[in-house]
Design an enzyme around this catalytic site. Sequence first.
Site, short mmCIF file in Angstrom:
data_model
loop_
_atom_site.label_atom_id
_atom_site.label_comp_id
_atom_site.label_asym_id
_atom_site.label_seq_id
_atom_site.Cartn_x
_atom_site.Cartn_y
_atom_site.Cartn_z
CG ASN A 89 -3.48 -2.30 -18.47
OD1 ASN A 89 -4.35 -3.15 -18.32
ND2 ASN A 89 -3.52 -1.40 -19.43
CB CYS A 90 -6.90 -3.34 -14.13
SG CYS A 90 -8.19 -2.91 -12.95
CG ASP A 91 -4.10 1.62 -11.13
OD1 ASP A 91 -3.05 1.17 -11.64
OD2 ASP A 91 -4.42 2.82 -11.20
CB VAL A 107 -6.14 -6.43 -11.87
CG1 VAL A 107 -5.36 -7.72 -12.12
CG2 VAL A 107 -7.57 -6.56 -12.35
CE LYS A 108 -0.47 -2.17 -13.04
NZ LYS A 108 0.02 -0.83 -13.35
#
Length: 118
Positions: A11-13, A15-16
């Site tokens: 859910n880390c932006d 990481v996305k």
Amino acid sequence: MTTITLYGIPNCDTVKKARTWLAAQQLDFTFHDFKKQGLERATVEAWLRQLPWDVLVNRKGTTWRALSDERKASITDAASAMELMLENPSIIKRPVLDKDGKFSVAFSDAQYAAIFGL
């Protein structure tokens, strides 16, 4: 053959963005969710052989801010940082990219393009 592992939380932006970038380049990679899958001491030791501990510890995030002042003050070297990262993987700056045993932290298009020679 290149092996790529991306460490982070889904859910880390940032990481996305990294996962989207790798997929768009059609690069096969393994995603390691260190909140669900945990972290091995050997993995963090390998990171610390290549990366400074103060780059790996995210001192701008909410996890760091939630630590007591005493705990923050106790993080003074790689050994204390490693114990903190193993106790609380959310403190790690994300993502950590492992490309054939070479590590990098964070994500930008330019950074990944340079790493992958694109």
